[in-house]
Write a protein that holds these residues in place. Structure first.
Motif, short mmCIF file in Angstrom:
data_model
loop_
_atom_site.label_atom_id
_atom_site.label_comp_id
_atom_site.label_asym_id
_atom_site.label_seq_id
_atom_site.Cartn_x
_atom_site.Cartn_y
_atom_site.Cartn_z
N SER A 90 21.11 17.16 -19.26
CA SER A 90 20.33 16.16 -18.55
C SER A 90 19.62 15.19 -19.49
O SER A 90 19.11 15.58 -20.55
N ASP A 131 14.99 17.17 -13.71
CA ASP A 131 16.13 17.83 -13.09
C ASP A 131 16.00 19.35 -13.02
O ASP A 131 16.50 19.96 -12.07
N LEU A 176 24.18 14.60 -9.22
CA LEU A 176 23.59 15.50 -10.21
C LEU A 176 24.06 16.94 -9.97
O LEU A 176 24.34 17.67 -10.92
#
Length: 222
Positions: free
Chosen positions: A64, A70, A161
């Protein structure tokens, strides 16, 4: 030559597409989030508890560009078993610590999308047993204004994601969490209804994927 209307041939085209192998969508036209590879990952067996933990604690920090966001994002999404639409409505004030039976729990209040009879549900996560989930969430929330939306992202961005880190649609994390609550904490149908925000226990047949080995072990333990 008579010009053929496309609608005239649609029934034949639909029949043609029923046969496997005859119709292939160009890779350029496939949606990477719902394409064959992603559908393949929506397999019957959920991600294992160890797999989810490894991705959140090891993979995301490495891949990330914003691990500070995240890691708690997916820890909270998985830990609450929330639908993405419910997840995006969580604010800092919806997260609190409560002590129950000499143990501390992170309690998250969720707006339930599909149960009008119970529009708000509260999901507990054990701080002692699942510190790898609760710690990044508490660090992220610390200092935020109570009405501040935790994650100002679109549904599609969360899908992207999730595909990047887990190789699955984010809703599959909900499948996995509910499965783990059965496997690890021995939740029954009624308890799953409380966590998942269902109106009854019928969806358990779709959401909870128990391995045959889990059923065998339960028979041995009797």
């Amino acid at each position: 030559m008579r010009q053929v209307n496309a609608s005239e041939n649609f029934p034949q085209f639909r029949k043609f597409c029923k046969f496997p192998g005859r119709f292939r969508t160009s890779p350029q036209l496939r949606n990477p989030l719902v394409g064959p590879k992603c559908l393949h990952n929506m397999r019957r067996e959920a991600l294992s508890y160890e797999q989810v933990r490894h991705v959140i604690t090891e993979t995301i920090p490495l891949l990330s560009l914003k691990p500070w966001r995240d890691v708690p994002l997916f820890a909270l999404l998985y830990g609450t078993a929330a639908r993405v639409g419910e997840f995006l409505q969580i604010r800092a004030r919806d997260i609190e610590i409560q002590e129950i039976g000499n143990s501390e729990f992170l309690v998250v209040s969720l707006i339930t999308e599909k149960n009008r009879r119970k529009p708000i549900r509260r999901v507990p996560i054990s701080i002692e047993k699942e510190n790898w989930i609760t710690e990044p969430i508490l660090e992220y929330v610390d200092g935020l204004e109570p009405d501040y939306p935790l994650f100002q992202l679109s549904t599609r961005r969360i899908q992207q994601l999730s595909k990047k880190y887990f190789q699955v649609h984010p809703h599959f994390l909900r499948h996995s969490r509910l499965t783990h609550l059965v496997q690890i904490y021995n939740f029954n149908d009624r308890e799953l209804v409380q966590i998942a925000g269902w109106t009854d226990s019928k969806p358990a047949q779709v959401y909870v994927h128990l391995r045959w080995s889990d059923l065998a072990m339960k028979m041995i333990s009797r």
